[in-house]
Design a protein around this motif. Sequence first.
Motif, mmCIF file in Angstrom:
data_model
loop_
_atom_site.group_PDB
_atom_site.id
_atom_site.type_symbol
_atom_site.label_atom_id
_atom_site.label_comp_id
_atom_site.label_asym_id
_atom_site.label_seq_id
_atom_site.Cartn_x
_atom_site.Cartn_y
_atom_site.Cartn_z
ATOM 1 N N HIS A 1 -5.250 -1.193 -2.710
ATOM 2 C CA HIS A 1 -4.585 -2.051 -3.707
ATOM 3 C C HIS A 1 -4.832 -3.541 -3.455
ATOM 4 C CE1 HIS A 1 -2.532 1.463 -5.315
ATOM 5 N NE2 HIS A 1 -2.171 1.789 -4.084
ATOM 6 N N ASN A 2 -6.018 -3.860 -2.994
ATOM 7 C CA ASN A 2 -6.389 -5.262 -2.822
ATOM 8 C C ASN A 2 -7.204 -5.724 -4.018
ATOM 9 O OD1 ASN A 2 -5.431 -5.714 0.057
ATOM 10 N ND2 ASN A 2 -6.781 -3.946 0.334
ATOM 11 N N TYR B 1 -2.486 -4.678 -0.446
ATOM 12 C CA TYR B 1 -1.773 -5.585 -1.342
ATOM 13 C C TYR B 1 -2.040 -7.054 -1.033
ATOM 14 C CZ TYR B 1 0.652 -1.464 -3.072
ATOM 15 O OH TYR B 1 0.938 -0.247 -3.633
ATOM 16 N N TRP B 2 -3.319 -7.385 -0.939
ATOM 17 C CA TRP B 2 -3.750 -8.777 -0.871
ATOM 18 C C TRP B 2 -4.445 -9.140 -2.186
ATOM 19 C CZ3 TRP B 2 -3.321 -12.526 2.964
ATOM 20 C CH2 TRP B 2 -2.838 -12.101 4.223
ATOM 21 N N THR B 3 -4.249 -10.386 -2.629
ATOM 22 C CA THR B 3 -5.040 -10.973 -3.709
ATOM 23 C C THR B 3 -5.782 -12.169 -3.122
ATOM 24 O OG1 THR B 3 -3.519 -10.295 -5.464
ATOM 25 C CG2 THR B 3 -4.988 -12.135 -5.949
ATOM 26 N N ARG C 1 2.946 -9.365 -3.215
ATOM 27 C CA ARG C 1 1.579 -9.402 -2.727
ATOM 28 C C ARG C 1 1.377 -10.627 -1.849
ATOM 29 N NH1 ARG C 1 -1.685 -5.816 -5.474
ATOM 30 N NH2 ARG C 1 -3.521 -6.884 -4.635
ATOM 31 N N SER D 1 0.093 -6.261 5.730
ATOM 32 C CA SER D 1 0.081 -5.859 4.320
ATOM 33 C C SER D 1 1.209 -6.508 3.543
ATOM 34 C CB SER D 1 0.205 -4.344 4.194
ATOM 35 O OG SER D 1 -0.937 -3.691 4.693
ATOM 36 N N GLY D 2 0.965 -6.704 2.249
ATOM 37 C CA GLY D 2 2.034 -7.031 1.328
ATOM 38 C C GLY D 2 2.600 -5.754 0.740
ATOM 39 N N THR E 1 -1.343 -13.549 -0.699
ATOM 40 C CA THR E 1 -2.443 -14.195 -1.426
ATOM 41 C C THR E 1 -3.180 -15.192 -0.535
ATOM 42 O OG1 THR E 1 -1.148 -16.073 -2.293
ATOM 43 C CG2 THR E 1 -1.094 -14.021 -3.566
ATOM 44 N N GLU F 1 3.721 -3.781 -3.267
ATOM 45 C CA GLU F 1 3.421 -3.813 -4.688
ATOM 46 C C GLU F 1 4.167 -4.942 -5.393
ATOM 47 O OE1 GLU F 1 3.385 -0.807 -8.568
ATOM 48 O OE2 GLU F 1 4.205 -0.123 -6.638
#
Length: 605
Positions: A294-295, A266-268, A232, A226-227, A234, A229
């Motif tokens: 939160h992806n 927390y991935w984009t 992130r 995970s990243g 990517t 907040e």
Amino acid sequence: MINETKTIATNSWAPLYLGVSVLSIFLTGLTGGCERDFGDESDPCADVDCSGHGTCAVADGAAICDCEAGYHPDGLSCIEDAADPCKDVDCSGHGTCSVVEGEAQCDCEAGYHPDGLACIEDSADPCDGIDCSGHGTCSVVEGEAQCDCEAGYYPNGLACIEHMGDACARQYLEEVSIPPYDSNDPEHFLIQTDEDWSHINDPDKFHFYVVPNDYTGIDRIVLTQSGTESRRRTIALYNGNDDHPGALPRDTDHLAKVLFDVDSSYWTIDRMALWDQYTASNYGIFAFKAGAEHNVVNRAYTWSINNAINIRSGAHNNTIQNSRFEDMRECDAVGIILGGMTRTTGIHIMNTKIINNEFYNQNDAIMPVRFINPDTGLRQPLDVEGLLCACNQMYIDDDTKPTTENGFDFKGGSMNPDNPMIITGNILWGYTGVGNRGRASVVGHYNVRNTIFTKNVIFDSAPCISSGSGGPPNNEGEGSLRTGFAYSELRDNLFYNCGDEGHFPLKLASYATIVEENTLIDCQSGYLEASGNDAESTFQNNDICNSPDVWNDLGGNNSAFVATLANNNHYSSAEEAGYTEDFSFTRDKFTDHPSVVVLPHSVRP
């Protein structure tokens, strides 16, 4: 001789004759040396009055007339001038009058041109002062200004107005920030082969750049690291441009073909694609597992993929945006499915955002789904509280596919009245005809609770909305097919050219639901078919334009809607109701062939 000499003197010819001097001496002697007065006979101006409009003068011994103003000499007369063509002509103060071939004309100063005997300011550039609202360029066509608007905007007079979908989307889109690839940055990693994906969860690497290739040989790429907040992680396509994959050739020279299981947060993930791929697991390009939060999936592209994105119970606060889902195999499958493969327990998914996507020829575009529990024979509870579906486009243009059904197929809603499901700003069309399963733009059944359905546009569909057959919901959330919307609002939507000979535009089974302030234009059959079990529901303050004043109650006038139907507004045309402007938007905007769709006279100024 005397008479002859006198005649010569009088006519001033004497200097020509030698005899004149002798005669003069002779005559002088006769007069005793005194000078004789010949009177006016020696003055060339004698008896010349220049017609009373000038003064005679002698020039080179001859009389001439010096005429007063307004007169000119003609022999020894002063003749009144002809009227001056330039008299009182001031050329509007912006030029000089001159006479050409007896006619006055104006020679105008720079910036002016003659118009008769006036100098008129040159027409200003038609584009002067026109900025097209800051979203276009003014050009002159046949002497008239027009606005050539940038992508996402359409001309409205000399303004560029943002298309509804684009204006809508800005309110909800998640920011995407991916740094340019830097081979010297240790946090950046270039993926070119299947083996390179083994580094995807390295904790010291944050940004992954994917070269076009077919990576499906390694089955699914599982994201476990995970990243945060503030930092992130990517993944982005690295192909030398920033075009949407839906606008690029569908091949591995241009796109990265991948499958992901998202088991972290927390991935984009930007510009990934999948096509012509059928997996045993049958859950498409992305599967969000419980705990994935939160992806953001941005600008994804799928073609002929069933269940392209699967969001499972326990996956909260994820966003799917700016993506295109195109075509699908002929089966009962979905573009984005919320609920996944869960069959034995209840489903709870919070705060999913599905924003500004295109769904083209999908069997169902978006479906929160509940399956039958094999142990109990009942459908398990489904709660998608906080689901936001905004600014999406969903449409069908292929009637040869009998399994294409709905844009939204709701098999549940929010169980939390403080965190409702919100469906807003979406545009749906083409859900007409009947395949082997039936069609409607929006279907609601099995307790679609606590839903706000507002500011959507549905056109060329029959019906626009269809929901269950009415009755109170099951408080445990199991629900039944007969219960459609419950404790919900359908407000401020546009239904345009909906319904046909066999379908009302709105077929509603609802409980404690408000249906108000909507607009129906050019609809067929009537405007409402009610279930007859619509307790505590209202249908009022709607504008019904050029549509039959007909409604139907399947329950024999038992519908709660009956009490409020008189409170609607009926008009013979949309214009009569004040809908004088057009609604316009761009379809296929994530492709190389976008086009503009216009619904005439459907918006009030």
